[in-house]
Design an enzyme around this catalytic site. Structure first.
Site, PDB file in Angstrom:
ATOM      1  N   GLU A  49       0.830  -1.212   0.000  1.00 29.35           N
ATOM      2  CA  GLU A  49       0.000   0.000   0.000  1.00 29.35           C
ATOM      3  C   GLU A  49       0.859   1.253   0.000  1.00 29.35           C
ATOM      4  O   GLU A  49       0.646   2.158  -0.806  1.00 29.35           O
ATOM      5  CB  GLU A  49      -0.936   0.013   1.218  1.00 29.35           C
ATOM      6  CG  GLU A  49      -1.688   1.343   1.299  1.00 29.35           C
ATOM      7  CD  GLU A  49      -2.825   1.369   2.302  1.00 29.35           C
ATOM      8  OE1 GLU A  49      -2.855   0.525   3.204  1.00 29.35           O
ATOM      9  OE2 GLU A  49      -3.676   2.256   2.165  1.00 29.35           O
ATOM     10  N   ASP A  69      -0.455  -5.126   3.065  1.00 37.12           N
ATOM     11  CA  ASP A  69      -0.957  -3.894   3.672  1.00 37.12           C
ATOM     12  C   ASP A  69      -0.364  -3.847   5.078  1.00 37.12           C
ATOM     13  O   ASP A  69      -0.705  -4.668   5.933  1.00 37.12           O
ATOM     14  CB  ASP A  69      -2.495  -3.913   3.734  1.00 37.12           C
ATOM     15  CG  ASP A  69      -3.049  -2.550   4.129  1.00 37.12           C
ATOM     16  OD1 ASP A  69      -2.271  -1.727   4.653  1.00 37.12           O
ATOM     17  OD2 ASP A  69      -4.242  -2.314   3.916  1.00 37.12           O
ATOM     18  N   ILE A  71      -0.674  -1.731   7.544  1.00 35.65           N
ATOM     19  CA  ILE A  71      -1.720  -1.501   8.545  1.00 35.65           C
ATOM     20  C   ILE A  71      -3.038  -1.367   7.783  1.00 35.65           C
ATOM     21  O   ILE A  71      -3.275  -0.361   7.105  1.00 35.65           O
ATOM     22  CB  ILE A  71      -1.488  -0.227   9.390  1.00 35.65           C
ATOM     23  CG1 ILE A  71      -0.139  -0.282  10.127  1.00 35.65           C
ATOM     24  CG2 ILE A  71      -2.634  -0.061  10.398  1.00 35.65           C
ATOM     25  CD1 ILE A  71       0.097   0.872  11.097  1.00 35.65           C
ATOM     26  N   ASP A  72      -3.851  -2.387   7.869  1.00 36.84           N
ATOM     27  CA  ASP A  72      -5.192  -2.270   7.291  1.00 36.84           C
ATOM     28  C   ASP A  72      -6.115  -1.838   8.430  1.00 36.84           C
ATOM     29  O   ASP A  72      -6.174  -2.504   9.460  1.00 36.84           O
ATOM     30  CB  ASP A  72      -5.652  -3.596   6.682  1.00 36.84           C
ATOM     31  CG  ASP A  72      -6.992  -3.410   6.000  1.00 36.84           C
ATOM     32  OD1 ASP A  72      -7.114  -2.474   5.193  1.00 36.84           O
ATOM     33  OD2 ASP A  72      -7.919  -4.175   6.300  1.00 36.84           O
ATOM     34  N   THR A  74      -6.060   1.820   9.062  1.00 39.98           N
ATOM     35  CA  THR A  74      -5.185   2.879   9.586  1.00 39.98           C
ATOM     36  C   THR A  74      -5.988   3.892  10.412  1.00 39.98           C
ATOM     37  O   THR A  74      -5.517   4.354  11.458  1.00 39.98           O
ATOM     38  CB  THR A  74      -4.445   3.588   8.427  1.00 39.98           C
ATOM     39  OG1 THR A  74      -3.698   2.614   7.727  1.00 39.98           O
ATOM     40  CG2 THR A  74      -3.501   4.664   8.932  1.00 39.98           C
ATOM     41  N   ASP A 198      -5.811  -4.811   0.466  1.00 40.44           N
ATOM     42  CA  ASP A 198      -6.815  -5.022   1.519  1.00 40.44           C
ATOM     43  C   ASP A 198      -7.399  -6.434   1.434  1.00 40.44           C
ATOM     44  O   ASP A 198      -7.925  -6.953   2.409  1.00 40.44           O
ATOM     45  CB  ASP A 198      -7.982  -4.028   1.371  1.00 40.44           C
ATOM     46  CG  ASP A 198      -7.547  -2.575   1.504  1.00 40.44           C
ATOM     47  OD1 ASP A 198      -6.760  -2.279   2.401  1.00 40.44           O
ATOM     48  OD2 ASP A 198      -8.002  -1.737   0.699  1.00 40.44           O
TER      49      ASP A 198
HETATM   50  C1  LIP Z   1      -9.007   0.602   4.764  1.00 41.17           C
HETATM   51  C2  LIP Z   1      -9.908  -0.561   4.404  1.00 41.17           C
HETATM   52  C3  LIP Z   1     -11.275  -0.317   5.006  1.00 41.17           C
HETATM   53  C4  LIP Z   1     -11.865   0.862   4.354  1.00 41.17           C
HETATM   54  C5  LIP Z   1     -10.984   2.069   4.530  1.00 41.17           C
HETATM   55  C6  LIP Z   1      -9.560   1.797   4.086  1.00 41.17           C
HETATM   56  P1  LIP Z   1      -6.385   1.121   4.963  1.00 41.17           P
HETATM   57  O1  LIP Z   1      -7.688   0.353   4.352  1.00 41.17           O
HETATM   58  O2  LIP Z   1      -9.473  -1.776   4.820  1.00 41.17           O
HETATM   59  O3  LIP Z   1     -12.090  -1.443   4.823  1.00 41.17           O
HETATM   60  O4  LIP Z   1     -13.157   1.080   4.868  1.00 41.17           O
HETATM   61  O5  LIP Z   1     -11.489   3.140   3.786  1.00 41.17           O
HETATM   62  O6  LIP Z   1      -9.454   1.657   2.704  1.00 41.17           O
HETATM   63  O7  LIP Z   1      -6.293   2.386   4.189  1.00 41.17           O
HETATM   64  O8  LIP Z   1      -6.610   1.365   6.395  1.00 41.17           O
HETATM   65  O9  LIP Z   1      -5.274   0.201   4.684  1.00 41.17           O
END
Ligand code: LIP
Length: 252
Positions: A49, A69, A71-72, A74, A198
């Site tokens: 990412e 990713d 940190i998914d 964030t 993601d």
């Molecule tokens: C997040 C996604 C989440 C979505 C957020 C964002 P990140 O990824 O996993 O489901 O609702 O908008 O995209 O940016 O935290 O890696």
């Protein structure tokens, strides 16, 4: 790194929009994972990412590829909402072979390897098998929907799901939402605007847990297409698709 930083004040930057966040920890975790894995597998390809945000090409080929990713969730991480995770998918010939999703806050480690089942903290997991829409608990996130017409479309979809299902939740992490379906805590999840990093690890975890994966219109899932529908049964996917109007995003 995530655990150490979790309750500290973070230095937050924005990316594509005011609500698309990145912290120093996202970058450090991605750098660390890339360099560690590269030492063992120097010929493999990497998609991450933060590297993609920094300008690296997001190109998925048939070569062995790690999609990460760091940190998914964030936004959850920034706000200390405890649904945040590292997501690591390994693909060969564009097919997910290994998935690892780790929530360091709750210490939940989800893993799967093609043909070997899916696990949470070493215990085998399985989807609920629910095929009755009226008894299903859904996870649906607003995700990257930002334009008025996209937000309206999302809430129109939600209105229809609300009438036909038992309830709707939003978690803020695509990877952990997929894990919740994989372990039977929820029966379906979908979202528009998410990216391949993601989904990559979640795909194999859901597959190995016996779940169904497709696009939110019922088409074959393509993780570069910015959305997915994950369900505990094919029947549930077929019923839900009738209530979903697609919000389109440019491919990864
Ligand atoms: C997040 C996604 C989440 C979505 C957020 C964002 P990140 O990824 O996993 O489901 O609702 O908008 O995209 O940016 O935290 O890696």
């Amino acid at each position: 790194m995530i655990k150490d930083a979790f309750s500290q004040k973070k230095n937050v930057e924005t990316k594509a929009s005011f609500s698309d966040l990145v912290t120093e920890t996202d970058k450090r975790v991605e750098d660390s994972l890339f360099s560690t894995i590269r030492q063992t597998f120097p010929s493999h390809c990497f998609i991450g990412e933060e590297s993609t945000s920094a300008g690296a090409q997001c190109e998925l080929t048939d070569r062995p590829t790690w999609i990460i990713d760091p940190i998914d969730g964030t936004t959850n991480f920034v706000h200390t909402f405890p649904f945040t995770c590292i997501s690591i998918g390994f693909l060969v010939n564009k097919k997910a072979m290994i998935g690892i999703i780790y929530n360091p806050v709750l210490d939940d480690m989800y893993t799967a390897r093609a043909g070997h089942g899916a696990f949470c903290n070493d215990k085998k997991i399985h989807v609920s098998g629910c095929n009755d829409y009226s008894q299903a608990l859904l996870i649906i996130d607003t995700g990257a929907c930002a334009k008025n017409e996209d937000i309206d479309c999302h809430y129109e979809n939600m209105r229809r799901h609300k009438k036909h299902s038992r309830g709707i939740r939003a978690i803020g992490s695509a990877a952990l939402s997929m894990c919740l379906v994989a372990c039977g805590a929820a029966d379906a999840y979908y979202e528009f605007g998410i990216h391949c990093w993601d989904m990559a690890a979640g795909v194999i975890i859901v597959e190995e847990a016996g779940g169904t994966l497709c696009g939110p219109d019922g088409s074959t899932l393509n993780i570069l297409e910015r959305s997915c529908l994950v369900t505990s049964s094919k029947k549930l996917a077929q019923d839900m698709v009738k209530d979903i109007t697609i919000v389109h995003f440019p491919s990864d």
